[in-house]
Motif scaffolding. Structure first.
Motif, mmCIF file in Angstrom:
data_model
loop_
_atom_site.group_PDB
_atom_site.id
_atom_site.type_symbol
_atom_site.label_atom_id
_atom_site.label_comp_id
_atom_site.label_asym_id
_atom_site.label_seq_id
_atom_site.Cartn_x
_atom_site.Cartn_y
_atom_site.Cartn_z
ATOM 1 N N SER A 52 11.287 3.339 -5.896
ATOM 2 C CA SER A 52 10.101 2.926 -5.153
ATOM 3 C C SER A 52 10.375 1.651 -4.354
ATOM 4 N N TRP A 53 11.218 0.780 -4.881
ATOM 5 C CA TRP A 53 11.576 -0.434 -4.146
ATOM 6 C C TRP A 53 12.435 -0.109 -2.922
ATOM 7 N N VAL A 54 13.330 0.857 -3.077
ATOM 8 C CA VAL A 54 14.136 1.293 -1.928
ATOM 9 C C VAL A 54 13.216 1.788 -0.816
ATOM 10 N N ALA A 55 12.228 2.621 -1.185
ATOM 11 C CA ALA A 55 11.276 3.137 -0.198
ATOM 12 C C ALA A 55 10.437 2.005 0.387
ATOM 13 N N GLY A 56 10.074 1.036 -0.458
ATOM 14 C CA GLY A 56 9.252 -0.075 0.016
ATOM 15 C C GLY A 56 9.958 -0.942 1.041
ATOM 16 N N PHE A 57 11.238 -1.227 0.818
ATOM 17 C CA PHE A 57 12.010 -1.998 1.801
ATOM 18 C C PHE A 57 12.058 -1.247 3.134
ATOM 19 N N LYS A 58 12.258 0.069 3.061
ATOM 20 C CA LYS A 58 12.329 0.865 4.288
ATOM 21 C C LYS A 58 10.988 0.876 5.014
ATOM 22 N N ARG A 59 9.892 0.932 4.259
ATOM 23 C CA ARG A 59 8.572 0.929 4.902
ATOM 24 C C ARG A 59 8.325 -0.376 5.643
ATOM 25 N N ARG A 60 8.642 -1.507 5.005
ATOM 26 C CA ARG A 60 8.421 -2.789 5.667
ATOM 27 C C ARG A 60 9.262 -2.889 6.942
ATOM 28 N N ALA A 61 10.494 -2.440 6.887
ATOM 29 C CA ALA A 61 11.366 -2.491 8.068
ATOM 30 C C ALA A 61 10.835 -1.576 9.168
ATOM 31 N N ALA A 62 10.345 -0.394 8.786
ATOM 32 C CA ALA A 62 9.869 0.576 9.784
ATOM 33 C C ALA A 62 8.587 0.098 10.455
#
Length: 512
Positions: A104-114
């Motif tokens: 979930s943290w991996v996905a969260g980092f990607k969401r913030r960047a996107a």
């Protein structure tokens, strides 16, 4: 005195909290907050909501600039400072019931960047994030960054965001941005029950909170733009705590009243007079330098804050940088500025102050107006609402003020976040006057690469000399954060960086 005031409380007092009734903590906001999306929200007003609803990997140890674990139990940093390995708390639940694991943290980092809004720079340096197993998160950086842990501990840090909720509520690839305007996907002690912009926000405790039960069933935040109205409702028992914006004389009175607790904390921000070098008058560096020299900071600070805080001795806030490395003088001289002003064809100055600073910052603006009038400048003072402040970087120079008084500070208790968000070329939204200094950009980029504190600080000394020479701002003081709380509240812990934020899960109440 009202009946509620007489019994010492409002809806959350010992008199009304028992017997099966709902315990509600009532507090005001001066302004509406941005949408409560953890990867968009990037203002001061609203951080209280975010930290009640979401959690990060780390936070600051109260009263210090030391990052300590939160959803991460521990971490290790490789010798080359490129790899961070986080051991996560097991079985932490999102509000939708799913587990906040490493994936979930991996996905969260990607969401913030996107989404790529203001706080996106905190994850921009991540080369790859990997879920080694459910409780082991490995983050590989593109280059070393001695500020990275501070990014993770600051008030606007990356938050744990449920990827399940994001997928479920996404519309047209928006990563659930529309849904998160009025809902949440966090792991915090509270969840958003109602979010009515311009009116109120109602938070309800999350029974599956990893930190255990909390004292208050709900937190109700009411938008109340008038500080005097806030105070009246506090005295009548309709509010339990006020966390910002109070006139200092009122704070001093509350300190003498046994019905209230009044902690005063210094955070990572201060006050400064920002000078717009892109306006005709202040394009002249010598005039900017003369302005810096002409301000008598002592009465501005002492009058506005009633002796709660001294004039700043270092160029930067103490929690951000050792004051012995950036000393500044208390002496002032108006003669150089007066001589230059006498030759100016236009002596009009537009001085704005940020509404989020409340009455003390307004008084600072009026005192500076008086000092500059004495050297021949015609200064007009106006208030800038927070939304307009955050939009200044998008406005033409004609709509930006000549001088602006408000905060001096960064996102974290690390000098990189001051330089990077307020002074870096092209930074938005907080490079308010479009400062463009390639030499300073280079210095800040080199500073975060340094492997030791001494080498890092040496780079920041050079950056400080540059900023001083350019006369970009006049530092005034660290900003005191007085909180006015009814005396039945217990366990008030303020965020070390932004003390207007109180940790909602720690707040208790005295029962009688």
């Amino acid at each position: 005195m009202s009946l509620l005031d007489a019994c010492g409380a409002g809806s959350s007092s010992p008199a009304t909290a028992g017997g099966g009734t709902t315990a509600v903590l009532n507090m005001p906001f001066l302004e509406d907050m941005q949408v409560p999306d953890p990867d968009i929200m990037y203002e001061g007003e609203g951080v209280q909501v975010m930290h009640a609803v979401y959690d990060g990997l780390a936070q600051y140890k109260p009263g210090t600039n030391e990052p300590v674990p939160l959803l991460a139990e521990s971490w290790e940093i490789s010798t080359d400072q490129l790899t961070y390995t986080f051991k996560l708390r097991p079985n932490v639940k999102f509000h939708d019931g799913t587990i906040a694991d490493a994936a979930s943290w991996v996905a969260g980092f990607k969401r913030r960047a996107a989404i790529n809004q203001g706080p996106a720079y905190m994850v921009a340096g991540i080369k790859e994030a990997v879920a080694k197993d459910p409780t082991t998160l490995v983050v590989h950086l593109k280059t070393p960054n001695n500020a990275f842990l501070h990014y993770l501990a600051c008030p606007w840090h990356p938050f744990a965001v449920s990827p399940t909720a994001v997928r479920k509520h996404a519309v047209g690839g928006d990563l659930a941005q529309k849904w998160l305007q009025t809902h949440d996907a966090g792991t915090g002690a509270y969840t958003i029950k109602e979010f009515v912009p311009g009116n109120y926000y109602l938070l309800e405790k999350f029974p599956g909170y990893w930190g255990g039960d909390v004292a208050y069933d709900q937190i109700r935040i009411t938008i109340t733009p008038s500080v005097s109205t806030q105070e009246l409702q506090l005295q009548q028992g309709q509010f339990d705590v006020i966390t910002k914006g109070l006139p200092i004389p009122d704070v001093l009175k509350y300190q003498k009243n046994p019905d209230y607790e009044v902690p005063v904390t210094l955070g990572g921000t201060g006050n400064a007079i920002w000078i717009n070098p892109n306006k005709p008058m202040f394009a002249d560096r010598k005039l900017r330098q003369a302005l810096v020299q002409a301000i008598d900071r002592t009465p501005v600070v002492q009058t506005s804050y009633g002796g709660l805080v001294p004039v700043q001795k270092g160029f930067w806030i103490d929690k951000l940088f050792p004051p012995n490395l950036d000393p500044i003088s208390d002496t002032f001289d108006t003669a150089p500025l007066q001589a230059l002003v006498a030759k100016l064809p236009d002596k009009n100055v537009d001085l704005a102050w940020g509404a989020d600073g409340g009455a003390p910052v307004q008084q600072m603006a009026e005192l500076v107006q008086t000092q500059l009038a004495a050297v021949g400048l015609n200064v007009t003072v106006r208030q800038l609402p927070t939304a307009q402040v955050f939009d200044l970087a998008n406005q033409p120079q004609a709509k930006r003020p000549d001088l602006f008084i408000d905060w001096l500070g960064g996102d974290a208790l690390h000098l990189d976040t001051v330089l990077r968000i307020m002074l870096r070329t092209g930074a938005k939204p907080l490079n308010l006057f479009s400062f463009t200094y390639p030499e300073l950009d280079k210095l800040m980029d080199e500073a975060i690469l340094q492997p030791t504190t001494d080498k890092m600080n040496a780079m920041y000394v050079e950056a400080t000399k540059f900023v001083m020479d350019q006369a970009i701002f006049v530092p005034l003081c660290s900003q005191p954060f007085p909180i006015i709380a009814r005396n039945y509240l217990t366990g008030i812990v303020q965020d070390s960086d932004l003390p207007e934020v109180i940790y909602a899960d720690k707040i208790g109440r005295k029962l009688s």
